[in-house]
Design an enzyme around this catalytic site. Structure first.
Site, PDB file in Angstrom:
ATOM      1  CB  SER A  44      -2.442   7.695   7.551  1.00 50.01           C
ATOM      2  OG  SER A  44      -2.098   8.763   6.681  1.00 50.01           O
ATOM      3  CE1 TYR A  74      -0.542   3.722   4.057  1.00 46.18           C
ATOM      4  CE2 TYR A  74      -1.199   6.012   3.792  1.00 46.18           C
ATOM      5  CZ  TYR A  74      -0.513   5.037   4.492  1.00 46.18           C
ATOM      6  OH  TYR A  74       0.189   5.370   5.631  1.00 46.18           O
TER       7      TYR A  74
HETATM    8  P1  NAD Z   1       8.177   1.304   7.287  1.00 49.76           P
HETATM    9  O1  NAD Z   1       8.003   0.805   5.908  1.00 49.76           O
HETATM   10  O2  NAD Z   1       9.514   1.726   7.763  1.00 49.76           O
HETATM   11  O3  NAD Z   1       7.619   0.215   8.339  1.00 49.76           O
HETATM   12  C1  NAD Z   1       6.524  -0.626   8.074  1.00 49.76           C
HETATM   13  C2  NAD Z   1       6.857  -2.014   8.628  1.00 49.76           C
HETATM   14  O4  NAD Z   1       5.722  -2.882   8.413  1.00 49.76           O
HETATM   15  C3  NAD Z   1       8.069  -2.639   7.896  1.00 49.76           C
HETATM   16  O5  NAD Z   1       9.084  -3.010   8.819  1.00 49.76           O
HETATM   17  C4  NAD Z   1       7.463  -3.835   7.192  1.00 49.76           C
HETATM   18  O6  NAD Z   1       8.330  -4.962   7.085  1.00 49.76           O
HETATM   19  C5  NAD Z   1       6.231  -4.150   8.044  1.00 49.76           C
HETATM   20  N1  NAD Z   1       5.298  -4.917   7.248  1.00 49.76           N
HETATM   21  C6  NAD Z   1       4.757  -4.548   6.057  1.00 49.76           C
HETATM   22  N2  NAD Z   1       4.071  -5.577   5.533  1.00 49.76           N
HETATM   23  C7  NAD Z   1       4.165  -6.610   6.422  1.00 49.76           C
HETATM   24  C8  NAD Z   1       3.675  -7.941   6.431  1.00 49.76           C
HETATM   25  N3  NAD Z   1       2.948  -8.434   5.416  1.00 49.76           N
HETATM   26  N4  NAD Z   1       3.963  -8.720   7.496  1.00 49.76           N
HETATM   27  C9  NAD Z   1       4.712  -8.250   8.523  1.00 49.76           C
HETATM   28  N5  NAD Z   1       5.209  -6.997   8.568  1.00 49.76           N
HETATM   29  C10 NAD Z   1       4.941  -6.194   7.515  1.00 49.76           C
HETATM   30  O7  NAD Z   1       7.152   2.493   7.421  1.00 49.76           O
HETATM   31  P2  NAD Z   1       6.723   3.429   8.633  1.00 49.76           P
HETATM   32  O8  NAD Z   1       6.612   4.776   8.080  1.00 49.76           O
HETATM   33  O9  NAD Z   1       7.531   3.186   9.856  1.00 49.76           O
HETATM   34  O10 NAD Z   1       5.240   2.889   8.844  1.00 49.76           O
HETATM   35  C11 NAD Z   1       4.669   2.556  10.097  1.00 49.76           C
HETATM   36  C12 NAD Z   1       3.196   2.895  10.036  1.00 49.76           C
HETATM   37  O11 NAD Z   1       3.049   4.314   9.932  1.00 49.76           O
HETATM   38  C13 NAD Z   1       2.457   2.310   8.847  1.00 49.76           C
HETATM   39  O12 NAD Z   1       1.215   1.789   9.263  1.00 49.76           O
HETATM   40  C14 NAD Z   1       2.253   3.508   7.939  1.00 49.76           C
HETATM   41  O13 NAD Z   1       1.138   3.357   7.096  1.00 49.76           O
HETATM   42  C15 NAD Z   1       2.083   4.609   8.942  1.00 49.76           C
HETATM   43  N6  NAD Z   1       2.312   5.957   8.430  1.00 49.76           N
HETATM   44  C16 NAD Z   1       3.511   6.296   7.884  1.00 49.76           C
HETATM   45  C17 NAD Z   1       3.690   7.583   7.378  1.00 49.76           C
HETATM   46  C18 NAD Z   1       5.000   8.013   6.745  1.00 49.76           C
HETATM   47  O14 NAD Z   1       5.050   9.094   6.137  1.00 49.76           O
HETATM   48  N7  NAD Z   1       6.067   7.247   6.859  1.00 49.76           N
HETATM   49  C19 NAD Z   1       2.643   8.509   7.452  1.00 49.76           C
HETATM   50  C20 NAD Z   1       1.434   8.139   8.032  1.00 49.76           C
HETATM   51  C21 NAD Z   1       1.280   6.850   8.515  1.00 49.76           C
END
Ligand code: NAD
Length: 244
Positions: A131, A144
């Site tokens: 991130s 986080y």
């Molecule tokens: P999201 O919540 O749509 O996807 C995250 C996925 O991780 C989900 O499908 C969830 O079921 C899975 N997950 C969480 N805990 C789990 C566990 N214990 N076991 C198995 N699977 C698990 O969110 P996203 O935005 O697609 O996130 C993807 C990545 O991007 C993450 O690492 C997040 O931190 C990072 N990110 C997101 C943003 C944002 O603004 N959305 C910004 C920066 C970084």
């Protein structure tokens, strides 16, 4: 011919916003893709490996399961993540354990198990979804942010340690992305996610927060041979919006 013809990939968090976009893109360009998430209903893939990344044995076993079922493992996308909100006085022991287990320990275990398989095959690529906050801390999300900084640091360390084995380890560092993770944050605060995103869009110089496909494109680049000289990089993808 697609960029990933003949390659085998494993994507964690495959049911989430960014994960789904990555799976779709890798498959559309020829990869065979194994997907990991708690529930993987409706994801078009070549191998479904449902489970909880808080389970050490599940993480340790994933790369080997992919190799056994699909004949190798060329690409690992450590994309799953959880966000815990609030300042440190609001953080519970459970929040700490969850954040570290999913965002740090799982990628550690997956990299540790995948690297020998990749080394044996002569190389591979790992892309971690960190991130922008892991590089430039923002307010009120210390758990986080700490976890994403750890993942960024792991990326830099492994990128250096394993380049000599032909294994490139890099991270994508997004700012806000239009996914369930972001949208539930608005919903939890009693706000309309669409209105919240409209407002956020105005804060981004390029005009909108990222769509998952805009992050997936960068992940795919880092996983591809076009990034063959990129090792240990933290690639910020932010539409020119600084962290603040
Ligand atoms: P999201 O919540 O749509 O996807 C995250 C996925 O991780 C989900 O499908 C969830 O079921 C899975 N997950 C969480 N805990 C789990 C566990 N214990 N076991 C198995 N699977 C698990 O969110 P996203 O935005 O697609 O996130 C993807 C990545 O991007 C993450 O690492 C997040 O931190 C990072 N990110 C997101 C943003 C944002 O603004 N959305 C910004 C920066 C970084």
């Amino acid at each position: 011919m697609g960029r990933f013809e003949g390659k085998v990939a494993l994507v964690t968090g495959a049911a989430g916003g960014i994960g789904k976009a990555v799976v779709t893109l890798l498959k559309s360009e020829g990869a065979r893709v194994a997907v990991s998430d708690r529930y993987c209903d409706g994801i078009a893939s070549d191998l479904i490996l449902e489970g909880d990344l808080r389970d050490p044995a599940y993480c340790d076993g994933l790369p080997g399961q992919v190799q056994d079922a699909l004949g190798g493992l060329d690409i690992l996308i450590n994309n799953a993540g959880v966000i815990t909100r609030g300042d440190i006085t609001q953080a519970s022991d459970e929040d700490y354990a969850l954040t570290m287990a999913v965002n740090v320990e799982a990628p550690f275990r997956l990299c540790r198990a995948a690297i020998p398989i990749m080394a044996e095959a002569g190389g591979g690529a790992i892309v971690n979804t960190a991130s922008c906050w892991g590089v430039h801390p923002g307010p009120n999300h210390p758990l986080y942010i700490m976890s994403k900084a750890a993942l960024a640091s792991l990326t830099q360390c492994l990128g250096r340690d394993h380049a000599g084995q032909g294994i490139r380890v890099n991270a994508v560092c997004p700012n806000e992305v239009n996914t369930p993770m972001l949208r539930t944050g608005f919903a939890i605060r009693g706000l309309d996610p669409d209105k919240g995103i409209e407002e956020l869009n105005r804060s981004v110089p390029i005009g909108h927060i990222a769509e998952p496909e805009e992050i997936a494109d960068v992940i795919a680049f880092l996983a591809s041979d076009a990034a063959r000289y990129v090792c240990g990089a933290l690639v910020e993808v932010n539409g020119a919006k600084p962290v603040g």
